[in-house]
Design an enzyme around this catalytic site. Structure first.
Site, mmCIF file in Angstrom:
data_model
loop_
_atom_site.group_PDB
_atom_site.id
_atom_site.type_symbol
_atom_site.label_atom_id
_atom_site.label_comp_id
_atom_site.label_asym_id
_atom_site.label_seq_id
_atom_site.Cartn_x
_atom_site.Cartn_y
_atom_site.Cartn_z
ATOM 1 N N TRP A 1 0.823 -1.210 0.000
ATOM 2 C CA TRP A 1 0.000 0.000 0.000
ATOM 3 C C TRP A 1 0.854 1.255 0.000
ATOM 4 O O TRP A 1 0.469 2.275 -0.580
ATOM 5 C CB TRP A 1 -0.992 -0.045 1.155
ATOM 6 C CG TRP A 1 -1.989 -1.135 0.925
ATOM 7 C CD1 TRP A 1 -2.074 -2.333 1.565
ATOM 8 C CD2 TRP A 1 -3.008 -1.162 -0.085
ATOM 9 N NE1 TRP A 1 -3.087 -3.103 1.034
ATOM 10 C CE2 TRP A 1 -3.671 -2.407 0.027
ATOM 11 C CE3 TRP A 1 -3.420 -0.253 -1.052
ATOM 12 C CZ2 TRP A 1 -4.737 -2.757 -0.820
ATOM 13 C CZ3 TRP A 1 -4.474 -0.591 -1.884
ATOM 14 C CH2 TRP A 1 -5.117 -1.832 -1.765
ATOM 15 N N ASP B 1 -1.998 6.591 6.574
ATOM 16 C CA ASP B 1 -3.048 5.716 6.071
ATOM 17 C C ASP B 1 -3.295 4.638 7.121
ATOM 18 O O ASP B 1 -2.539 3.673 7.229
ATOM 19 C CB ASP B 1 -2.612 5.085 4.743
ATOM 20 C CG ASP B 1 -3.604 4.048 4.219
ATOM 21 O OD1 ASP B 1 -4.637 3.804 4.873
ATOM 22 O OD2 ASP B 1 -3.327 3.464 3.151
ATOM 23 N N LYS C 1 -12.530 -2.266 7.093
ATOM 24 C CA LYS C 1 -11.792 -3.161 7.989
ATOM 25 C C LYS C 1 -12.259 -2.987 9.440
ATOM 26 O O LYS C 1 -12.696 -3.942 10.067
ATOM 27 C CB LYS C 1 -10.290 -2.917 7.862
ATOM 28 C CG LYS C 1 -9.794 -3.059 6.418
ATOM 29 C CD LYS C 1 -8.339 -2.693 6.260
ATOM 30 C CE LYS C 1 -7.930 -2.607 4.799
ATOM 31 N NZ LYS C 1 -8.038 -3.881 4.091
#
Length: 358
Positions: free
Chosen positions: A102, A170, A194
Site C-alpha cells: 500500500w 493511512d 476493515k
C-alpha cells in the site's frame, strides 16, 4: 443460522450485534417509516444520524477541535491523490516511507503531482525502518507513511518524527484498534471496510490549517475544503455506510472505548503469534518487533498442504484465510470485530492440523 469466523482482510467482519441492529432497523428506522438507505441525506433524520456518528468518533479518538472529520467516498486509494493535491503546495515535494504494497501504491500516485523522496524502503524485508535511518528532506511538504501493511503483516511500533512537516498516515487497517494521538498528525485517512464499517465509506481527519490550499485545477470533489465547507454533503454521501459506521462507533464505546479494544486486540494477536512461534510446522516471516496486531500472515512447513489446510479450515467455519499471492501461505486478519473465540478456534484447528498432517 450459523455464522462463520471471517478472517478476510477487507471487506471484513462487522460486529454481529451491529448487523442485528441494522437488520431490526432496516425497514423502519426509529418510526420514520423508511430505511436509512431511503432517507434524504439532508433530512432531519439522517442529519441526526450523521451528527451523532461524528460526535461519537470525536469522543472515541479524542479528536481536537482544530480538526475536521470528513465522511467521503473513493477509498484510501482516492486519498493517494487527494493528499498531494491538497498538501504539496508550492513546495512540490513530499517524503514517503515504503514498507509494502500500500505504501508503493501511495508513492506511485503521488509521483503524478510532484517530486517524491522515498525516505526509506523496507518493502522487501518484512520490517520497518528505524527513525535514525529515515532520509528526510529539509523542504518536504509532508511525510506520508502506512503504519500497517495488510498484505505483508508489518506494523510500525513507533510514530515517525517528521520534524516541522505534517505527518500523513493511512490507517485503513489499524484505525480504532487502539488509542492514537490525533494531534501528532496532519491528515489521518482510512477506508472503512476493515474496522469502521462497510466498503464505500472513507474517513478523513484533517487539521484545519491544511485545508484550503489545493493545487490549481484540483477537481472540486478532490479538494478537502469542498467537503469541510459542506459537512461532507457537497454530493450525496454514502449514507448507509455512514449510518453503519455510527453503529460501530457506539459498539466500540460499549467495549470500553479504544483502550478496552486495544487490550482485546493485543490478547488476540499474542495468542495467535504464540501458537505460530511454539510450532515447528507454522512460521511468520515478519520481524518480531514489527508484527501487525491486525493481519497475521503465516506459512506451512509444506506448502503442498495449503489447499488441504484451507479446505479443512473452511469446513470448520474458519473462512478467508488464504494469503495474498505476493506472500503466499495464509493470512488471518483479526480486526476489532473478530472475537477472541474466533482466534481460539483458529489456533485449535491449526494445532489439530499439525498433529494429523504435519
Amino acid at each position: 443460522m450459523s455464522r462463520v469466523y471471517n478472517f478476510s482482510a477487507g471487506p471484513a467482519a462487522l460486529p454481529e450485534s451491529v448487523l442485528a441492529r441494522a437488520q431490526a432497523e432496516m425497514l423502519d428506522w426509529h418510526g420514520a417509516g423508511m430505511s436509512v438507505m431511503e432517507m434524504s441525506h439532508r433530512g432531519k433524520e439522517f442529519m441526526g444520524i450523521a451528527e451523532q456518528a461524528e460526535a461519537d468518533l470525536r469522543q472515541l479518538m479524542s479528536i481536537p477541535d482544530n480538526y475536521k472529520v470528513l465522511f467521503l467516498q473513493g477509498g484510501a486509494s482516492s486519498q493517494f491523490a487527494m493528499v498531494p493535491l491538497n498538501l504539496m503546495g508550492s513546495r512540490g515535494k513530499a517524503d514517503y516511507i515504503n514498507t509494502g504494497s500500500w505504501s508503493k501504491k501511495a508513492i506511485a500516485e503521488a509521483k503524478r503531482y510532484g517530486e517524491i523522496n522515498v525516505a526509506a524502503d523496507t518493502s522487501a524485508d518484512f520490517t520497518v525502518p528505524g527513525q535514525d535511518s529515515l532520509q528526510l528532506s529539509a523542504d518536504a511538504a509532508y511525510l506520508h507513511y502506512t503504519p500497517n501493511e495488510t498484505i505483508q503483516g508489518v506494523e510500525f511500533p513507533y510514530i515517525p518524527d517528521a520534524g516541522d512537516a505534517p505527518l500523513v498516515v493511512d490507517v485503513s487497517s489499524t484505525i480504532l484498534s487502539r488509542p492514537m494521538d490525533v494531534s501528532k498528525f496532519g491528515v489521518i485517512y482510512a477506508g472503512a471496510q476493515k474496522n469502521i464499517g462497510p466498503a464505500g465509506l472513507t474517513l478523513v481527519i484533517v487539521r484545519d490549517d491544511l485545508i484550503g490550499s489545493a493545487a490549481a485545477g484540483t477537481p472540486a470533489m478532490f479538494d478537502y475544503k469542498t467537503h469541510a465547507d459542506n459537512g461532507s454533503m457537497y454530493n450525496t454521501p454514502p449514507t448507509y455506510g455512514w449510518y453503519l459506521a455510527g453503529l460501530v462507533f457506539q459498539w466500540l464505546k460499549e467495549q470500553g472505548g479504544l483502550a478496552g479494544m486495544a487490550e482485546i486486540n493485543e490478547r488476540k494477536a499474542k495468542a495467535l503469534y504464540d501458537a505460530i512461534d511454539n510450532s515447528d510446522f507454522y512460521a511468520n516471516p515478519v520481524d518480531p518487533a514489527c508484527r501487525s496486531w491486525m493481519n497475521v500472515p503465516f506459512t506451512l512447513a509444506d506448502s503442498g498442504l495449503d489447499a488441504a489446510f484451507l479446505e479443512g479450515a473452511g469446513a470448520a467455519g474458519l473462512k478467508t484465510l488464504k494469503g495474498h499471492r505476493s506472500v503466499g501461505g495464509m493470512r488471518a486478519s483479526i480486526y476489532n470485530a473478530m472475537p477472541e473465540a474466533g482466534v481460539q478456534a483458529l489456533i485449535e484447528f491449526m494445532a489439530e492440523f499439525e498433529r494429523t498432517r504435519g
